[in-house]
Write a protein that holds these residues in place. Sequence first.
Motif, mmCIF file in Angstrom:
data_model
loop_
_atom_site.group_PDB
_atom_site.id
_atom_site.type_symbol
_atom_site.label_atom_id
_atom_site.label_comp_id
_atom_site.label_asym_id
_atom_site.label_seq_id
_atom_site.Cartn_x
_atom_site.Cartn_y
_atom_site.Cartn_z
ATOM 1 N N ASP A 277 0.840 -1.203 0.000
ATOM 2 C CA ASP A 277 0.000 0.000 0.000
ATOM 3 C C ASP A 277 0.873 1.251 0.000
ATOM 4 O O ASP A 277 0.578 2.235 -0.677
ATOM 5 N N ASP A 278 1.950 1.212 0.768
ATOM 6 C CA ASP A 278 2.866 2.353 0.856
ATOM 7 C C ASP A 278 3.503 2.672 -0.500
ATOM 8 O O ASP A 278 3.580 3.840 -0.897
ATOM 9 N N GLU A 279 3.941 1.651 -1.202
ATOM 10 C CA GLU A 279 4.537 1.851 -2.524
ATOM 11 C C GLU A 279 3.515 2.426 -3.497
ATOM 12 O O GLU A 279 3.840 3.307 -4.303
ATOM 13 N N ILE A 280 2.296 1.936 -3.411
ATOM 14 C CA ILE A 280 1.237 2.423 -4.295
ATOM 15 C C ILE A 280 0.937 3.882 -4.005
ATOM 16 O O ILE A 280 0.825 4.707 -4.920
ATOM 17 N N LYS A 281 0.825 4.230 -2.739
ATOM 18 C CA LYS A 281 0.546 5.624 -2.366
ATOM 19 C C LYS A 281 1.653 6.549 -2.842
ATOM 20 O O LYS A 281 1.385 7.631 -3.373
ATOM 21 N N LYS A 282 2.903 6.152 -2.673
ATOM 22 C CA LYS A 282 4.029 6.976 -3.136
ATOM 23 C C LYS A 282 3.967 7.180 -4.643
ATOM 24 O O LYS A 282 4.214 8.273 -5.141
ATOM 25 N N TYR A 283 3.616 6.143 -5.371
ATOM 26 C CA TYR A 283 3.481 6.231 -6.818
ATOM 27 C C TYR A 283 2.375 7.220 -7.204
ATOM 28 O O TYR A 283 2.567 8.089 -8.055
ATOM 29 N N LEU A 284 1.218 7.107 -6.546
ATOM 30 C CA LEU A 284 0.100 7.999 -6.852
ATOM 31 C C LEU A 284 0.409 9.442 -6.465
ATOM 32 O O LEU A 284 0.003 10.379 -7.172
#
Length: 70
Positions: free
Chosen positions: A52-59
Amino acid sequence: YAVIGRYILPKKIFSEIKCPICKGQTIEDSFVPISKQIRGIIRKMLAEGKSDDEIKKYLVKIFGDNIISE
């Protein structure tokens, strides 16, 4: 998120990401095309094993800090 059969149901993260064009709505509740696209990106990234953290950083890189619901 939950996996039912081969479907990934990332409800938690959907409720933590704001729709970039809807006032006060998350992508979980929004049905505008951009929210649908973001949900697809999230599902794909989860299937690839991203956190989830990686996805949030990407977004955040794409849409800015305001994409994260507080």
